[in-house]
Design a protein around this motif. Structure first.
Motif, mmCIF file in Angstrom:
data_model
loop_
_atom_site.group_PDB
_atom_site.id
_atom_site.type_symbol
_atom_site.label_atom_id
_atom_site.label_comp_id
_atom_site.label_asym_id
_atom_site.label_seq_id
_atom_site.Cartn_x
_atom_site.Cartn_y
_atom_site.Cartn_z
ATOM 1 N N GLU A 120 -112.937 -14.104 29.867
ATOM 2 C CA GLU A 120 -113.372 -15.501 29.942
ATOM 3 C C GLU A 120 -114.412 -15.712 28.855
ATOM 4 O OE1 GLU A 120 -116.066 -18.135 32.935
ATOM 5 O OE2 GLU A 120 -114.525 -16.898 33.861
ATOM 6 N N ARG A 121 -114.204 -16.742 28.035
ATOM 7 C CA ARG A 121 -115.141 -17.035 26.942
ATOM 8 C C ARG A 121 -115.676 -18.450 27.103
ATOM 9 N NH1 ARG A 121 -110.889 -14.398 24.362
ATOM 10 N NH2 ARG A 121 -111.474 -12.454 23.362
ATOM 11 N N GLU A 122 -116.939 -18.590 26.826
ATOM 12 C CA GLU A 122 -117.559 -19.921 26.859
ATOM 13 C C GLU A 122 -118.436 -20.055 25.626
ATOM 14 O OE1 GLU A 122 -121.162 -21.930 29.268
ATOM 15 O OE2 GLU A 122 -119.549 -21.166 30.519
ATOM 16 N N VAL A 123 -118.182 -21.090 24.837
ATOM 17 C CA VAL A 123 -118.984 -21.369 23.650
ATOM 18 C C VAL A 123 -119.656 -22.709 23.884
ATOM 19 C CG1 VAL A 123 -118.980 -21.722 21.156
ATOM 20 C CG2 VAL A 123 -117.358 -20.116 22.187
ATOM 21 N N ARG A 124 -120.970 -22.728 23.828
ATOM 22 C CA ARG A 124 -121.725 -23.978 24.021
ATOM 23 C C ARG A 124 -122.373 -24.352 22.700
ATOM 24 N NH1 ARG A 124 -125.083 -24.519 29.242
ATOM 25 N NH2 ARG A 124 -124.409 -26.613 28.851
ATOM 26 N N PHE A 125 -122.258 -25.609 22.368
ATOM 27 C CA PHE A 125 -122.833 -26.105 21.127
ATOM 28 C C PHE A 125 -124.140 -26.834 21.407
ATOM 29 C CE2 PHE A 125 -118.353 -25.588 20.319
ATOM 30 C CZ PHE A 125 -118.363 -24.952 19.092
ATOM 31 N N ALA A 126 -124.968 -26.926 20.395
ATOM 32 C CA ALA A 126 -126.213 -27.680 20.518
ATOM 33 C C ALA A 126 -125.859 -29.130 20.866
ATOM 34 C CB ALA A 126 -126.995 -27.603 19.218
ATOM 35 N N ASP A 127 -126.794 -29.829 21.477
ATOM 36 C CA ASP A 127 -126.573 -31.175 21.994
ATOM 37 C C ASP A 127 -126.328 -32.192 20.872
ATOM 38 O OD1 ASP A 127 -126.663 -33.655 23.252
ATOM 39 O OD2 ASP A 127 -128.333 -33.104 24.549
ATOM 40 N N LYS A 128 -125.078 -32.583 20.734
ATOM 41 C CA LYS A 128 -124.650 -33.518 19.687
ATOM 42 C C LYS A 128 -125.308 -34.899 19.874
ATOM 43 C CE LYS A 128 -120.206 -34.748 17.620
ATOM 44 N NZ LYS A 128 -120.030 -33.756 16.592
ATOM 45 N N ILE A 129 -125.345 -35.379 21.116
ATOM 46 C CA ILE A 129 -125.921 -36.703 21.395
ATOM 47 C C ILE A 129 -127.402 -36.729 21.033
ATOM 48 C CG2 ILE A 129 -126.430 -38.393 23.210
ATOM 49 C CD1 ILE A 129 -123.447 -38.213 22.441
ATOM 50 N N LYS A 130 -128.128 -35.693 21.409
ATOM 51 C CA LYS A 130 -129.560 -35.635 21.091
ATOM 52 C C LYS A 130 -129.776 -35.612 19.582
ATOM 53 C CE LYS A 130 -133.875 -35.278 22.211
ATOM 54 N NZ LYS A 130 -134.578 -36.370 22.863
ATOM 55 N N ALA A 131 -128.953 -34.860 18.864
ATOM 56 C CA ALA A 131 -129.070 -34.806 17.403
ATOM 57 C C ALA A 131 -128.819 -36.186 16.792
ATOM 58 C CB ALA A 131 -128.104 -33.775 16.828
ATOM 59 N N LEU A 132 -127.811 -36.880 17.295
ATOM 60 C CA LEU A 132 -127.534 -38.228 16.795
ATOM 61 C C LEU A 132 -128.687 -39.183 17.119
ATOM 62 C CD1 LEU A 132 -123.756 -38.454 17.716
ATOM 63 C CD2 LEU A 132 -124.713 -38.565 15.403
ATOM 64 N N GLU A 133 -129.233 -39.053 18.313
ATOM 65 C CA GLU A 133 -130.364 -39.898 18.714
ATOM 66 C C GLU A 133 -131.560 -39.676 17.790
ATOM 67 O OE1 GLU A 133 -133.564 -39.978 22.355
ATOM 68 O OE2 GLU A 133 -131.503 -39.431 22.845
ATOM 69 N N LEU A 134 -131.887 -38.412 17.522
ATOM 70 C CA LEU A 134 -133.022 -38.103 16.656
ATOM 71 C C LEU A 134 -132.784 -38.586 15.228
ATOM 72 C CD1 LEU A 134 -133.906 -34.555 17.999
ATOM 73 C CD2 LEU A 134 -135.268 -36.641 18.250
ATOM 74 N N LEU A 135 -131.573 -38.437 14.731
ATOM 75 C CA LEU A 135 -131.265 -38.946 13.395
ATOM 76 C C LEU A 135 -131.363 -40.467 13.371
ATOM 77 C CD1 LEU A 135 -128.265 -36.696 12.319
ATOM 78 C CD2 LEU A 135 -130.507 -36.813 11.224
ATOM 79 N N GLY A 136 -130.850 -41.116 14.407
ATOM 80 C CA GLY A 136 -130.933 -42.569 14.487
ATOM 81 C C GLY A 136 -132.371 -43.061 14.494
ATOM 82 N N LYS A 137 -133.223 -42.380 15.245
ATOM 83 C CA LYS A 137 -134.644 -42.755 15.270
ATOM 84 C C LYS A 137 -135.267 -42.566 13.897
ATOM 85 C CE LYS A 137 -135.931 -42.000 20.078
ATOM 86 N NZ LYS A 137 -136.729 -41.177 20.991
ATOM 87 N N ARG A 138 -134.932 -41.462 13.245
ATOM 88 C CA ARG A 138 -135.495 -41.156 11.923
ATOM 89 C C ARG A 138 -135.177 -42.249 10.918
ATOM 90 N NH1 ARG A 138 -136.737 -41.239 7.478
ATOM 91 N NH2 ARG A 138 -137.225 -39.567 6.030
ATOM 92 N N PHE A 139 -133.973 -42.805 11.036
ATOM 93 C CA PHE A 139 -133.551 -43.832 10.095
ATOM 94 C C PHE A 139 -133.742 -45.246 10.637
ATOM 95 C CE2 PHE A 139 -131.416 -40.022 8.555
ATOM 96 C CZ PHE A 139 -131.847 -40.040 7.234
ATOM 97 N N GLY A 140 -134.503 -45.363 11.740
ATOM 98 C CA GLY A 140 -134.867 -46.677 12.279
ATOM 99 C C GLY A 140 -133.681 -47.487 12.772
ATOM 100 N N MET A 141 -132.681 -46.814 13.298
ATOM 101 C CA MET A 141 -131.495 -47.529 13.743
ATOM 102 C C MET A 141 -131.703 -48.255 15.060
ATOM 103 S SD MET A 141 -128.620 -44.782 12.601
ATOM 104 C CE MET A 141 -127.239 -45.743 13.181
#
Length: 168
Positions: A120-141
């Motif tokens: 059984e394998r499980e691969v978890r990725f870093a939080d995509k939504i949080k990354a988008l939120e932080l980028l959006g804030k950075r660019f004043g979206m």
């Protein structure tokens, strides 16, 4: 043109957690006026220059800077997991680069032995939504507060009748 010891201590404390009031208190300023003192000190050109120099030194020493942080957030936000992991076996693809793998938060592999061996394998990725939120804030979206912009001339009209015997 140098800072007082207390100002320097405030700046050094501010760099720890970027909390002005707490830094002022830890530097020995009065707790009753810590927020006002912090605001005044952060507006002081000498204190600000010292803080900026220390932050630049830290960035150089650690290799952490605004560009690198934005690059990492973008990597997480725009990663296509199907280009990194075989969706049937959860195994990393040979084409996965080190940059791609940096977006992986965790990998679990569980082997179960019995009549048939199962993996059984499980691969978890870093939080995509949080990354988008932080980028959006950075660019004043999006703004955390409402902004109202009203433009136009203001006209004051004095329509109170004169000489009516009433004192207003």
């Amino acid at each position: 043109m140098s800072l007082t010891e207390k100002q320097k201590r405030f700046a050094d404390e501010w760099l720890i957690d970027m909390n002005g009031s707490a830094a002022a208190i830890r530097a020995g300023y009065s707790p009753r006026s810590a927020d006002v003192t912090a605001s005044r000190l952060l507006g002081n050109a000498k204190v600000r220059a010292y803080i900026d120099a220390r932050m630049a030194e830290l960035s150089k020493r650690t290799g952490v800077n605004q560009e690198r942080i934005i690059r990492e957030l973008a990597r997480i936000a725009f990663l296509d997991p199907t280009q990194l992991v075989n969706m049937d076996t959860a195994e990393l693809l040979d084409a996965a680069t080190a940059d791609d793998r940096a977006a992986i938060a965790s990998v679990k592999v569980k082997t179960m032995n019995g009549e048939t061996e199962m993996i059984e394998r499980e691969v978890r990725f870093a939080d995509k939504i949080k990354a988008l939120e932080l980028l959006g804030k950075r660019f004043g979206m999006w703004l955390d507060r409402q902004q109202i912009d009203v433009q136009g001339a203001v006209q004051i009209v004095d329509d109170v009748p004169k000489g009516d015997g009433h004192n207003g």
